[in-house]
Design a protein around this motif. Structure first.
Motif, mmCIF file in Angstrom:
data_model
loop_
_atom_site.group_PDB
_atom_site.id
_atom_site.type_symbol
_atom_site.label_atom_id
_atom_site.label_comp_id
_atom_site.label_asym_id
_atom_site.label_seq_id
_atom_site.Cartn_x
_atom_site.Cartn_y
_atom_site.Cartn_z
ATOM 1 N N CYS A 48 -32.604 55.543 -21.054
ATOM 2 C CA CYS A 48 -31.972 55.540 -22.350
ATOM 3 C C CYS A 48 -32.639 54.248 -22.719
ATOM 4 O O CYS A 48 -33.404 53.633 -22.247
ATOM 5 N N GLU A 49 -32.429 54.065 -23.958
ATOM 6 C CA GLU A 49 -32.988 52.915 -24.981
ATOM 7 C C GLU A 49 -32.008 52.036 -25.464
ATOM 8 O O GLU A 49 -31.126 52.758 -25.987
ATOM 9 N N LEU A 50 -32.088 50.968 -25.421
ATOM 10 C CA LEU A 50 -31.177 49.829 -26.113
ATOM 11 C C LEU A 50 -31.740 49.375 -27.226
ATOM 12 O O LEU A 50 -32.622 49.171 -27.329
ATOM 13 N N SER A 51 -30.685 48.766 -28.038
ATOM 14 C CA SER A 51 -30.997 48.018 -29.251
ATOM 15 C C SER A 51 -31.547 46.519 -28.796
ATOM 16 O O SER A 51 -32.160 45.717 -29.808
ATOM 17 N N LYS A 52 -31.436 45.878 -27.796
ATOM 18 C CA LYS A 52 -31.668 44.744 -27.401
ATOM 19 C C LYS A 52 -32.626 44.729 -26.090
ATOM 20 O O LYS A 52 -32.079 45.273 -25.047
ATOM 21 N N PRO A 53 -33.692 44.138 -25.976
ATOM 22 C CA PRO A 53 -34.601 44.041 -24.726
ATOM 23 C C PRO A 53 -33.935 43.186 -23.812
ATOM 24 O O PRO A 53 -33.197 42.122 -23.929
ATOM 25 N N ASP A 54 -34.264 43.441 -22.508
ATOM 26 C CA ASP A 54 -33.853 42.937 -21.473
ATOM 27 C C ASP A 54 -32.402 42.940 -21.078
ATOM 28 O O ASP A 54 -31.701 41.837 -20.640
ATOM 29 N N THR A 55 -31.349 43.677 -21.962
ATOM 30 C CA THR A 55 -30.016 43.603 -21.408
ATOM 31 C C THR A 55 -29.877 44.171 -20.250
ATOM 32 O O THR A 55 -30.190 45.145 -19.751
ATOM 33 N N PRO A 56 -28.916 43.454 -19.302
ATOM 34 C CA PRO A 56 -28.467 43.664 -18.162
ATOM 35 C C PRO A 56 -27.906 45.176 -18.096
ATOM 36 O O PRO A 56 -27.146 45.359 -18.852
ATOM 37 N N VAL A 57 -28.365 46.064 -17.264
ATOM 38 C CA VAL A 57 -27.871 47.513 -17.118
ATOM 39 C C VAL A 57 -27.233 47.666 -15.824
ATOM 40 O O VAL A 57 -27.819 47.335 -14.932
ATOM 41 N N LYS A 58 -26.109 48.536 -15.628
ATOM 42 C CA LYS A 58 -25.499 48.901 -14.487
ATOM 43 C C LYS A 58 -25.521 50.336 -14.474
ATOM 44 O O LYS A 58 -24.918 50.802 -15.400
ATOM 45 N N TRP A 59 -26.023 50.757 -13.243
ATOM 46 C CA TRP A 59 -26.100 52.283 -13.201
ATOM 47 C C TRP A 59 -24.954 52.761 -12.327
ATOM 48 O O TRP A 59 -24.497 52.260 -11.371
ATOM 49 N N MET A 60 -24.270 53.735 -12.646
ATOM 50 C CA MET A 60 -23.061 54.213 -11.871
ATOM 51 C C MET A 60 -23.368 55.920 -11.917
ATOM 52 O O MET A 60 -23.827 56.635 -12.863
ATOM 53 N N LYS A 61 -22.516 56.392 -10.683
ATOM 54 C CA LYS A 61 -22.470 57.714 -10.520
ATOM 55 C C LYS A 61 -20.852 58.031 -10.495
ATOM 56 O O LYS A 61 -20.423 57.725 -9.635
ATOM 57 N N GLY A 62 -20.345 58.756 -11.661
ATOM 58 C CA GLY A 62 -18.835 58.787 -11.718
ATOM 59 C C GLY A 62 -18.382 57.223 -11.774
ATOM 60 O O GLY A 62 -18.872 56.521 -12.746
ATOM 61 N N ASP A 63 -17.641 56.747 -10.777
ATOM 62 C CA ASP A 63 -16.967 55.597 -10.883
ATOM 63 C C ASP A 63 -17.563 54.685 -9.793
ATOM 64 O O ASP A 63 -17.239 53.487 -9.683
ATOM 65 N N THR A 64 -18.747 55.073 -9.033
ATOM 66 C CA THR A 64 -19.433 54.484 -8.027
ATOM 67 C C THR A 64 -20.768 53.622 -8.771
ATOM 68 O O THR A 64 -21.552 54.182 -9.343
ATOM 69 N N VAL A 65 -20.855 52.424 -8.456
ATOM 70 C CA VAL A 65 -22.014 51.550 -8.786
ATOM 71 C C VAL A 65 -23.019 51.958 -7.843
ATOM 72 O O VAL A 65 -22.750 51.955 -6.876
ATOM 73 N N LEU A 66 -24.193 52.207 -8.478
ATOM 74 C CA LEU A 66 -25.601 52.591 -7.889
ATOM 75 C C LEU A 66 -26.141 51.145 -7.461
ATOM 76 O O LEU A 66 -26.318 50.197 -8.247
ATOM 77 N N TYR A 67 -26.923 51.148 -6.446
ATOM 78 C CA TYR A 67 -27.830 50.140 -6.061
ATOM 79 C C TYR A 67 -28.892 50.475 -5.518
ATOM 80 O O TYR A 67 -29.139 51.775 -4.861
#
Length: 93
Positions: A48-67
């Motif tokens: 995905c591409e964001l409008s602001k560089p280096d914005t912190p992103v949290k990846w999730m599968k359903g409701d589960t945070v991925l690490y």
């Protein structure tokens, strides 16, 4: 945002002050995630591409945070964020 502060104009015998508050622009998606299909055992990259560089992103599968792990790899360069999922299994859908 870091420009927020009190500013003054000094003419010697008098001074004028003003407080500047800079409101941060919201981060938006310039390009959203796209649906993908991949074969079991392979890997897939979600981007995905964001409008602001280096914005912190949290990846999730359903409701589960991925690490980050052998299964999940995260990359972020400027405004582009990527999730790589390795060794795909049917439960990854």
């Amino acid at each position: 945002k870091s420009d927020s502060d009190t500013y003054s104009c000094d003419i010697g015998d008098a001074q004028s002050r003003a407080k500047l508050v800079v409101q941060e622009a919201p981060v938006l998606f310039k390009q959203e995630l796209q649906n993908e299909e991949a074969k079991e055992g392979k890997q897939v990259k979600l981007t995905c591409e964001l409008s602001k560089p280096d914005t912190p992103v949290k990846w999730m599968k359903g409701d589960t945070v991925l690490y980050a792990s052998e299964k999940y790899e995260f990359k972020q360069r400027g405004t582009v964020a990527e999730l790589i999922i390795r060794d795909l299994k049917s439960i990854d859908a």
